[in-house]
Design a protein around this motif. Sequence first.
Motif: not given
Length: 234
Positions: A73-79
């Motif tokens: 994942x590019x991690x769009x959010x910490x969640x």
Amino acid sequence: MGRQRNLTSTEILAQFFFALKICRIGSIPDLANVVFMGMGEPADNAEEVNMALDILTHVDLFHMGQTKVTVSTVAPTPEAFSYFQDSPCVLAWSVHAANDDLRRKLVPTTKYTMAELRQGLIDTLLKRPKRLRATMLEVALIDGVNDSDEAAEELVDFIRVIMESVPGIKLVCNIIPFNDIGHATFRKPSMEKVQRFQRILWDHNVYSHIRTTRGDDESAACGQLATKRLKSLQ
């Protein structure tokens, strides 16, 4: 290119099914690993991805080992990491740069600091079984952009926090030389610079390897096909 739509779990699994068939017909060794990465963001389609993961690793179905399946994942959010907290897979993060300003240039959709995103990864890993705490951080190295000694040292400091915060973690940094797409600014770094970047990580006890590029001689490597297709449509 922009997102067109999400794949269903059936469409995801069909790719794996036909890949197995090609291996069988062509007398090619069976697939040993599966990685969700590249064109789409798994966290934007977590429900379907998780369904595909369950089927891929089910003992009565495809029976892939859980440590042989990776979700990147590019991690769009910490969640975003938490969507795969209980998933039968290894987690990977497309980091590309530890410096906030530089990463925003490389990943324009970034809305959170790297510290915030890192904490999201740490929180998720701490809730996972130790056998699934193997984690990969991916860095696409671009000549003159994020391949400097300073960028490598910043990455070391960034990674050290993760390693110190998660007991039992097995962390590897996957260095990916950028594949040329004819961009005026973004170019593939020399192998000397790539190896120097890796050496800095090694010298600070951060295990890393350089991904072998395949298909770039036919413009079929990661990122090249989509770019050429887009240009042909313009």
